[in-house]
Design a protein around this motif. Structure first.
Motif, short mmCIF file in Angstrom:
data_model
loop_
_atom_site.label_atom_id
_atom_site.label_comp_id
_atom_site.label_asym_id
_atom_site.label_seq_id
_atom_site.Cartn_x
_atom_site.Cartn_y
_atom_site.Cartn_z
N VAL A 1 -2.72 -5.09 5.10
CA VAL A 1 -1.35 -4.81 4.87
C VAL A 1 -0.83 -3.51 4.80
O VAL A 1 0.19 -2.84 5.24
N PHE A 2 -1.65 -2.82 3.68
CA PHE A 2 -1.53 -1.27 3.51
C PHE A 2 -1.68 -0.55 4.77
O PHE A 2 -0.50 0.37 5.14
N ALA A 3 -2.51 -0.99 5.57
CA ALA A 3 -2.67 -0.07 6.93
C ALA A 3 -1.33 -0.22 7.75
O ALA A 3 -1.19 0.57 8.72
N GLY A 4 -0.55 -1.40 7.66
CA GLY A 4 0.56 -1.74 8.52
C GLY A 4 1.68 -0.73 8.07
O GLY A 4 2.66 -0.76 8.91
N PHE A 5 1.46 -0.19 6.91
CA PHE A 5 2.67 0.72 6.40
C PHE A 5 2.53 2.23 6.75
O PHE A 5 1.50 2.80 6.53
N LEU B 1 -3.89 -0.29 -7.39
CA LEU B 1 -5.21 -1.03 -7.08
C LEU B 1 -6.25 -0.33 -6.68
O LEU B 1 -7.52 -0.50 -6.92
N THR B 2 -5.92 1.15 -6.45
CA THR B 2 -6.99 1.89 -6.11
C THR B 2 -7.51 2.33 -7.40
O THR B 2 -9.01 2.26 -7.59
N ALA B 3 -6.88 2.54 -8.47
CA ALA B 3 -7.29 2.92 -9.88
C ALA B 3 -8.21 1.61 -10.36
O ALA B 3 -9.18 2.07 -10.79
N VAL B 4 -7.70 0.70 -10.40
CA VAL B 4 -8.28 -0.53 -10.98
C VAL B 4 -9.81 -0.81 -10.15
O VAL B 4 -10.59 -1.23 -10.64
N HIS B 5 -9.82 -0.90 -8.59
CA HIS B 5 -10.92 -0.85 -7.98
C HIS B 5 -12.01 0.43 -8.22
O HIS B 5 -13.12 -0.24 -8.42
N ASP B 6 -11.41 1.41 -8.43
CA ASP B 6 -12.26 2.59 -8.66
C ASP B 6 -12.95 2.35 -10.06
O ASP B 6 -14.26 2.54 -10.38
N SER C 1 -0.71 12.50 -2.39
CA SER C 1 -0.16 12.16 -1.05
C SER C 1 -0.51 10.88 -0.68
O SER C 1 -1.77 10.26 -1.39
N ALA C 2 0.27 10.11 0.45
CA ALA C 2 -0.36 8.90 0.78
C ALA C 2 -1.71 9.04 1.53
O ALA C 2 -2.32 7.86 1.28
N ALA C 3 -1.78 10.03 2.04
CA ALA C 3 -3.24 10.27 2.66
C ALA C 3 -4.25 10.10 1.85
O ALA C 3 -5.40 9.66 2.04
N GLU C 4 -4.05 10.99 0.64
CA GLU C 4 -4.92 10.87 -0.34
C GLU C 4 -5.36 9.44 -1.13
O GLU C 4 -6.59 9.21 -1.32
N LEU C 5 -4.20 8.72 -1.35
CA LEU C 5 -4.36 7.55 -1.69
C LEU C 5 -5.25 6.74 -0.82
O LEU C 5 -6.06 5.73 -1.26
N ARG C 6 -4.68 6.57 0.38
CA ARG C 6 -5.51 5.78 1.25
C ARG C 6 -7.03 6.14 1.44
O ARG C 6 -7.85 5.09 1.39
N LYS C 7 -7.27 7.39 1.30
CA LYS C 7 -8.74 7.66 1.21
C LYS C 7 -9.43 7.22 -0.12
O LYS C 7 -10.55 6.66 0.13
N ALA C 8 -8.89 7.44 -1.14
CA ALA C 8 -9.63 7.01 -2.40
C ALA C 8 -9.68 5.39 -2.37
O ALA C 8 -10.67 5.04 -2.83
N TRP C 9 -8.65 4.61 -1.64
CA TRP C 9 -8.65 3.20 -1.77
C TRP C 9 -10.01 2.75 -0.75
O TRP C 9 -10.65 1.93 -1.33
N SER C 10 -9.89 3.33 0.43
CA SER C 10 -11.35 2.91 1.17
C SER C 10 -12.57 3.45 0.45
O SER C 10 -13.41 2.58 0.56
N ASP C 11 -12.55 4.53 -0.16
CA ASP C 11 -13.86 4.98 -0.85
C ASP C 11 -14.17 4.22 -2.05
O ASP C 11 -15.26 3.61 -1.96
#
Lengths: 162, 162
Positions: free
Chosen positions: B25-29, B52-57, B91-101
């Motif tokens: 879903v995130f990737a679709g935005f 969600l990135t902060a919580v999963h990290d 940035s959105a790109a930074e968040l996306r990268k952290a989310w995946s990582d």
């Protein structure tokens, strides 16, 4: 406590927490406010109450723990999108009663299962297929329905008054 | 397959399904569309991605499986409501990268745990308390975070284009 009891206990606790949280959110809506949409153009809270009731009622049968009672909800709340159903809608009070009843029957049935019985097949898989796919057990359905309830619960939250 | 592997396997599968669904879903935005609110006056999708990135990290550390990498996200995305943070936003790109990582590190760490290790204590409970409360194990945290992700995932869905 035996390991299998800790595993199953965690899954049951997870289910209970989600259902209680969602139940509390629904209870916070007046019958009138149940008509609110969770976001513009999206499902009404009323629809999600019916949807979760139908799914939880069905869960009892999928887990082979009893006969479902509210199969008539499926047409309106599972097979038809919100606002497209043309038959007679149940009242908010009727839905609330069915929602509580379905969850109470599930809780009572869950309390009778031994840990190993959670690893038995669910009703949507044949015995033949289950022999090859042993992960298609009751517990996997319970976890899936827990996430399902959490997902819609998060949406219903958005329509609560702040 | 041994019983404990079936129990743990179901929980891990449940986590994986929810994370993959939310990720999709995130990737679709587009980066621009991440600025949409999930409902009027509610969190932006961008905020929920950070949350969600902060919580999963953080989950990696709570499960005692490694050091977290993005603790700086907590101030903006856990401790502060959306739009109230006054520092520099990633940035959105930074968040996306952290989310995946974060999710990749979790998956890699989960793959190393034996079933019995899921019943060991999580980092937020002391050894003394854990002796009295054996249900406060890693698996219970995993199930709780699965529901958490499902709940916000359901909200993010509402902001998707139909």
């Amino acid at each position: 406590m035996a390991q299998e009891e800790l595993f199953v206990g965690a899954a049951l606790q997870g289910w209970k927490q989600v259902v209680e949280r969602v139940d509390k959110v629904f209870a916070g809506f007046s019958d009138e406010d149940l008509q609110r949409e969770v976001a513009p153009g999206r499902n009404r809270v009323y629809y999600l109450l019916g949807h979760l009731t139908a799914v939880h009622d069905h869960l009892l049968a999928i887990l082979r723990l009893g006969e479902r009672r509210y199969a008539e909800l499926d047409t309106q709340f599972i097979k038809t999108p919100d606002r497209k159903f043309e038959g007679k809608e149940p009242s908010a009070a009727e839905l609330r009663k069915a929602w509580s009843d379905a969850n109470e029957r599930l809780a009572a049935a869950f309390a009778t299962l031994k840990p190993a019985e959670w690893l038995e097949r669910h009703a949507s898989v044949s015995e033949e297929d289950f022999a090859k796919e042993p992960h298609r057990h009751r517990l996997s359905v319970l976890l899936s329905r827990t996430s399902h309830a959490a997902s819609h619960g998060g949406q219903v939250n958005l329509a609560s008054s702040r």
